[in-house]
Design an enzyme around this catalytic site. Sequence first.
Site, short mmCIF file in Angstrom:
data_model
loop_
_atom_site.label_atom_id
_atom_site.label_comp_id
_atom_site.label_asym_id
_atom_site.label_seq_id
_atom_site.Cartn_x
_atom_site.Cartn_y
_atom_site.Cartn_z
N CYS A 1 0.88 -1.16 0.00
CA CYS A 1 0.00 0.00 0.00
C CYS A 1 0.92 1.21 0.00
CB CYS A 1 -0.84 0.04 1.27
SG CYS A 1 -1.82 -1.44 1.55
N ARG B 1 1.36 1.75 -5.85
CA ARG B 1 1.58 0.77 -4.78
C ARG B 1 0.29 0.04 -4.41
NH1 ARG B 1 6.35 1.39 -2.13
NH2 ARG B 1 5.51 0.29 -0.35
N TRP C 1 -3.84 -1.88 -1.45
CA TRP C 1 -3.91 -3.13 -2.22
C TRP C 1 -4.22 -4.20 -1.19
CZ3 TRP C 1 -1.40 -7.89 -2.64
CH2 TRP C 1 -1.60 -8.59 -3.84
N ASN D 1 1.06 0.19 6.09
CA ASN D 1 1.50 -0.65 4.97
C ASN D 1 2.26 -1.83 5.57
OD1 ASN D 1 4.27 -0.33 2.66
ND2 ASN D 1 2.60 -1.76 2.60
N GLY D 2 1.87 -3.05 5.22
CA GLY D 2 2.56 -4.22 5.74
C GLY D 2 1.55 -5.23 6.24
N GLU E 1 9.99 -12.66 -20.93
CA GLU E 1 9.60 -11.31 -20.50
C GLU E 1 8.56 -10.70 -21.45
OE1 GLU E 1 9.72 -9.60 -17.99
OE2 GLU E 1 9.38 -7.55 -18.63
N LYS F 1 4.87 -9.41 -20.20
CA LYS F 1 4.36 -8.06 -20.42
C LYS F 1 3.04 -8.12 -21.18
CE LYS F 1 6.32 -6.30 -18.50
NZ LYS F 1 7.34 -6.09 -17.51
N GLU G 1 0.23 -9.37 -18.90
CA GLU G 1 0.00 -8.46 -17.78
C GLU G 1 -0.86 -7.25 -18.17
OE1 GLU G 1 3.80 -7.00 -16.57
OE2 GLU G 1 3.09 -6.32 -14.63
N HIS H 1 7.84 -29.78 -27.71
CA HIS H 1 7.63 -30.73 -26.62
C HIS H 1 6.30 -30.52 -25.92
CE1 HIS H 1 11.64 -32.25 -27.19
NE2 HIS H 1 12.09 -31.00 -27.19
N LYS I 1 2.40 -2.63 -7.89
CA LYS I 1 3.80 -2.43 -8.26
C LYS I 1 4.76 -3.11 -7.30
CE LYS I 1 6.94 -0.29 -10.76
NZ LYS I 1 7.17 -0.88 -12.09
C1 F6R Z 1 6.04 -7.20 -14.20
C2 F6R Z 1 6.51 -6.77 -12.90
C3 F6R Z 1 6.66 -7.78 -11.81
C4 F6R Z 1 7.89 -7.46 -10.96
C5 F6R Z 1 7.96 -8.39 -9.74
C6 F6R Z 1 9.22 -8.14 -8.92
O1 F6R Z 1 5.97 -6.14 -15.10
O2 F6R Z 1 6.75 -5.62 -12.68
O3 F6R Z 1 6.73 -9.07 -12.32
O4 F6R Z 1 9.03 -7.59 -11.75
O5 F6R Z 1 6.83 -8.18 -8.92
O6 F6R Z 1 9.30 -6.82 -8.49
P1 F6R Z 1 10.66 -6.20 -8.00
O7 F6R Z 1 11.58 -6.09 -9.14
O8 F6R Z 1 10.28 -4.86 -7.44
O9 F6R Z 1 11.19 -7.11 -6.94
#
Ligand code: F6R
Length: 598
Positions: A2, A30, A76, A102-103, A472, A476, A479, A495, A593
């Site tokens: 959060c 966040r 969140w 937050n936590g 990756e 993306k 997501e 496979h 995030k």
């Molecule tokens: C995807 C994305 C997530 C983060 C993952 C790790 O676009 O952003 O998959 O890469 O949650 O986050 P960090 O790098 O902050 O540990």
Amino acid sequence: MCGIIGYTPAETNQGVIDVILDGLSGLEYRGYDSAGVAIADSSVSVFKREGELSELESAVPRDSLDGDAGIGHTRWSTHGPPTDANAHPHTDCHGTVAVAHNGIIENYRALRAELEAAGHEFDSATDTEVIPHLIEIALEQGADAETAFRRAIGQLEGSYAVVAVFSGLEGVYAARHQSPLVVGVGEDGYHIASDVPAFLEHTDRVIYLQDGQFATICPSGVEVTDERGSIVETSVETIAWEPEDAGKSGYGHYMQKEINEQPRAIRDCIRGRLSDLDGTVSIDELGGVGRPSAVHFVACGTSYHASLYAARLFRDRGVPAMAFHASEYDADAVPLDNEALVVGVTQSGETADTLSALRGANRAGAETLSVTNVVGSSASREADHVMYIRAGPEISVAATKTFASQQVALAMLSDALTDASSRGSVEALRALPDQIQSILDDSRARESADTYADADAYFFIGRGYGAPVALEGALKMKEITYKHAEGFPAGELKHGPLALVNERTPVVAVVSGESKSEKMLGNVKEVEARGAPVIAVTDSAGEVQSDVDDILRVPQTKPRFMPILANVQLQLLSYWTAHRLGRSIDKPRNLAKSVTVE
Ligand code: F6R
């Protein structure tokens, strides 16, 4: 995960509610399923709404609401669904104190049971609500606000960054343990928040709080104390971010802005770390770290893909290296000698799984390194060493420029620790920003996105250095478009996944660098034979051109830097597909995030 914020204006200034609401918009990355504010005057006024910040903004009477101090929260959900009642801040039985958190408070069930048995009434399903009630008890026992706050925090187990305001008091009271909190020292007042974008437009002077510290901000200043209440000497740092770094700067979305910031991010990442004369890489922060006997990378999501890439770089230099999903890492199961290195790769520096893996490695006696974007983050303190990727703030939930900067930072790390750099390699690194700019200027990804936006699913394939970036690309795509997308090392297709390939499943093939091999071209033919359209991301014209439906070009570079360029086209393809589909690009559903729960 959060975002929390607090603010007290200097005497002559008011406008608390505006600073809090504007600050929350800088923290929405966040969490964004509900939000709330509390403003302290002779009483505490609380407003909370389920949904995005705009819902709260329309519920708050900005013109008539002001006070001496305020706090805010963007959520969140972890405990209890996103509802008005579960949104923070939470109050005690009398509305004397309001708290945002937050936590996760691990012992909240036991605390709540005791509080309820003592007659306290709860309005929410959250773990947080125990805090104001614990404060209430201490106040009833005669404690002043600061002592009551400290006494309540002392009873919590788990992770927290907490801010509180009291009726009739001008201060914001704060504490941190394993969740981030930073103080902003402004000319017009004092700020405290989970992250700098919350107050960057007011000040770039900050104090990073450490675990176990308390802070009180009030009109006359800030006081930081330790767990015992002793004053802690702190230093005010000036950060290098500009206010516009935290805004969209005219782009449609933060993601688009951040994709376009990659040339600058990479320039910042390599700045001062390359020597053109002797072709070496040196990373000051690494001090005495030598060539490791082995390397384990621990990371999640996009950072895990950067780690797969990094592990390959080290293996190519003769150092045994593996990447692990941080949530699956068991430092004791894969013993390491004392020259081995465990590297936590985390943009935010707050990802709980990665922090936990780093702690496990520390306990097992390994040397640890965090590669992160956020100065003062938990990861920067958990590890023996820290290397910053210097990408600047990334607001969009989908990681883009931080992935590019992670790749470049990890490429430099592998060169620095294995003494394997060369003038050619330094030259190639220096060329990357301009090469990325040329991709951004000329990309045809938008046209490809429009052509295939109604596909049933997307597959991404690559070989060697092209394999992690294929994973990756798929992450993306799924997501931000909500379309089914999978990435595979190209050899794996036959496979199993090939059974899913048909004319409605475009295959995005990274056909660059070593991925340009005959085997890769064979894999492209396999999917074409099943009717799938193929989009090739390639640095070559000839042999690939005739075999595929669409081409997304990248300039030539050394094979090991190829994924850094190829990824830009993959990012653009996802971005424009999500754009075409009208998705919530910066805040995809169900995601946040910074993932601060395991
Ligand atoms: C995807 C994305 C997530 C983060 C993952 C790790 O676009 O952003 O998959 O890469 O949650 O986050 P960090 O790098 O902050 O540990």
